[in-house]
Design an enzyme around this catalytic site. Structure first.
Site, short mmCIF file in Angstrom:
data_model
loop_
_atom_site.label_atom_id
_atom_site.label_comp_id
_atom_site.label_asym_id
_atom_site.label_seq_id
_atom_site.Cartn_x
_atom_site.Cartn_y
_atom_site.Cartn_z
N ASP A 21 -6.61 -8.31 4.50
CA ASP A 21 -5.73 -9.11 3.64
C ASP A 21 -5.14 -10.32 4.37
OD1 ASP A 21 -6.16 -7.42 1.51
OD2 ASP A 21 -4.40 -6.19 1.92
N SER A 64 0.84 -1.21 0.00
CA SER A 64 0.00 0.00 0.00
C SER A 64 0.86 1.25 0.00
CB SER A 64 -0.88 0.02 1.25
OG SER A 64 -1.80 -1.03 1.22
#
Ligand code: S3P
Length: 415
Positions: A303, A20
Site C-alpha cells: 500500500d 486492516s
C-alpha cells in the site's frame, strides 16, 4: 483540492487507526461470544462499510467518537451486504460467511465491482463452499454449505485471500492448512489467537481447526500505511514524528526501503499493544538515494508503493520497482495511476509490466494531477506537490476519506 508548496515541514502527528486491524476487530468480534470495545478505531469509509455489513447480518454495533462497541452474534441472519469501496470487507466476509453458514449477496461500488474475487472464491470451493462470482467479480452470492478442512494454497500474495480462508476454516470440520509463498500481513492470525481460535502458524502456513471465538477489546495502533505520507514529508522537508504506529514486521517494508534509500528514521518508545508491536517513528530530512525493489519485499509495503514512488522521484539516481503486478488490481490500476500522477508533477516515470522505473530529480515543478478516485494516489500526490516548486491541484481529492479522514487538515498542521 489545491496544494500550496512548502519549503519546510516539521510536526508531531497522531495518525488514525490501522485500517486492516480495525476491519478485523469489527468482523471477528461480531461473530464472537460476549462484547468488545475497540478504541482508536479508524472510522474511514472502508471500515464503516464493515460496520454496515455486520449490522445487516445481525451484530449490534455502536460508535462513540473513535470507539466502537460490539455485541457479537453467534447466529448471523441472511443478508444483502453493500461493501462500498472496500476490498477487505468483501474478501474477508466471503470467507467468514461461508464458515458461519450464512446465505448472502455481496455488492460494491463501481471500483470494487471491477476487482478480482475468484482469487478468494476458488480456494474457498476447495473447502466445499457454495460461492458464485459474477464473471469473477462482485456481486458475489454465498449459499449454506458444509465445509471440510483441507490443504489450500493462496495463489497470489494476499492477506485478504489468506484471511478469508482462515475465517472459513473456523467453521470447517477437521484441520485446514493455508499456505502462502510470500508471507503477507498477519493481523488475522494474531487477533484470532487472542480470541481463542485453535490456530497455529508454522513458517508460511497457518493450521486452523474448527473454533468458536470470544470477544476481545482492541486498542488499534496508528496505521503505518497512513503514517508513510507524513514520514515521507519529514524525509523531504524537515522532521516528522508519528505517534503510536503499528510496526508489525509484516508491515514494515517501508522502513527497509528507507534503509536502502538513505532515509534517516528512529523507532522510539517501542512496546506491544494487544499483541501488535507499536512505536513512535521519527523521520528526518535526508539525502535520498535511488534503490531497487523486487518481488519479495512487495507484500510488506504494497500500500506504500505510490508514496515510495514519490520519494523515488526526489531521489538521486534511477529507482526500479518490479514484481508489483498486484498494484494493477487495487482501487485503481496503481502502476498506471502512480506513473501518471508523477508525470503530471514533472517527474520522469515509466510504467513497466510489473512496476515502474523512476529517474529522480532534486526538485519537481508540480502541476494538476488526477487521483483516479484512489485514496492512496490522492495522498501521495499531496506530498509530492507540497514538496514541489509550484504545487498544484488534485482532482477528486475527497477520496482520502476512505482510509484517512482529516488528512488535509493534518497536512496544514506544521510547527
Ligand atoms: C489488506 C491487505 C492488502 C492491502 C489492503 C488491506 C488487509 O491487500 O492492500 O489495503 O487488510 O488484509 P491484499 O492482501 O489483497 O494484497
Amino acid at each position: 483540492m489545491n496544494i500550496e508548496p512548502k519549503k519546510k515541514w516539521y510536526g508531531t502527528v497522531e495518525i488514525p487507526g490501522d485500517k486492516s486491524i480495525t476491519h478485523r476487530a469489527i468482523l471477528f468480534n461480531a461473530i464472537a461470544t460476549g462484547s468488545a470495545r475497540i478504541t482508536n478505531a479508524l472510522l474511514g469509509e472502508d471500515c464503516l462499510s464493515s460496520i454496515g455489513c455486520m449490522r445487516a447480518l445481525g451484530a449490534e454495533i455502536e460508535r462513540e467518537g473513535s470507539t466502537i462497541f460490539i455485541r457479537g452474534s453467534q447466529s448471523l441472519k441472511d443478508a444483502e451486504c453493500y461493501c462500498g469501496n472496500s476490498g477487505t470487507t468483501m474478501r474477508l466476509l466471503m470467507g467468514l460467511l461461508c464458515g458461519q453458514g450464512v446465505c448472502a449477496r455481496l455488492t460494491g461500488d463501481p471500483s470494487l465491482s471491477q476487482r478480482p474475487m475468484e482469487r478468494v472464491a476458488s480456494p474457498l470451493r476447495e473447502l466445499g463452499a457454495d460461492i458464485e462470482t459474477t464473471d469473477g467479480k462482485a456481486p458475489v452470492t454465498i449459499r449454506r454449505a458444509h465445509l471440510t478442512g483441507t490443504k489450500v494454497d493462496t495463489r497470489v500474495p494476499s492477506a485478504q485471500v489468506k484471511s478469508a480462508l482462515i475465517l472459513a476454516a473456523l467453521g470447517a470440520e477437521g484441520e485446514t492448512i493455508v499456505s502462502e509463498q510470500l508471507k503477507t500481513r498477519d493481523h488475522t492470525e494474531r487477533m484470532l489467537q487472542a480470541m481463542g481460535a485453535r490456530l497455529c502458524v508454522e513458517g508460511n502456513s497457518v493450521v486452523v481447526r474448527k473454533s468458536s471465538l470470544r470477544c476481545v477489546d482492541v486498542d488499534v495502533p496508528a496505521d503505518i500505511s497512513s503514517a508513510a505520507y507524513f514520514m515521507a514529508l519529514g524525509a523531504l522537508l524537515g522532521e516528522t514524528v508519528c505517534k503510536n504506529v503499528g510496526v508489525n514486521p509484516t508491515r514494515t517494508g517501508i522502513l527497509k526501503a528507507f534503509d536502502r534509500m538513505n532515509i534517516q528514521y528512529f523507532l522510539e518508545n517501542a512496546r506491544t499493544v494487544c499483541g501488535e508491536p507499536v512505536a513512535d517513528i521519527r523521520v528526518k530530512k535526508s539525502e535520498i538515494r535511488a534503490a531497487e525493489f523486487t518481488r519479495e519485499i512487495m507484500p510488506s509495503l504494497i500500500d506504500e508503493l505510490p508514496i515510495l514512488a514519490v520519494l523515488c522521484a526526489y531521489a538521486e539516481g534511477e529507482s526500479v520497482i518490479s514484481g508489483a503486478e498486484e498494484l494493477k488490481v487495487k482501487e485503481s490500476d496503481r502502476i498506471l495511476s502512480t506513473v501518471e500522477m508523477l508525470r503530471n508533477m514533472g517527474a520522469a516515470a515509466t510504467a513497466t509490466e510489473d512496476g515502474f522505473r523512476i529517474v529522480g530529480k532534486p526538485s519537481l515543478c508540480g502541476g494538476d494531477v488526477q487521483s483516479y478516485k484512489d485514496h492512496r494516489i490522492a495522498m501521495s500526490a499531496a506530498i509530492g506537490l507540497l514538496a514541489s516548486e509550484r504545487g498544484g491541484r488534485i482532482a477528486d481529492a475527497e477520496c482520502v476519506d476512505i482510509s484517512f479522514p482529516g488528512f488535509y487538515s493534518l497536512l496544514k498542521q506544521t510547527s
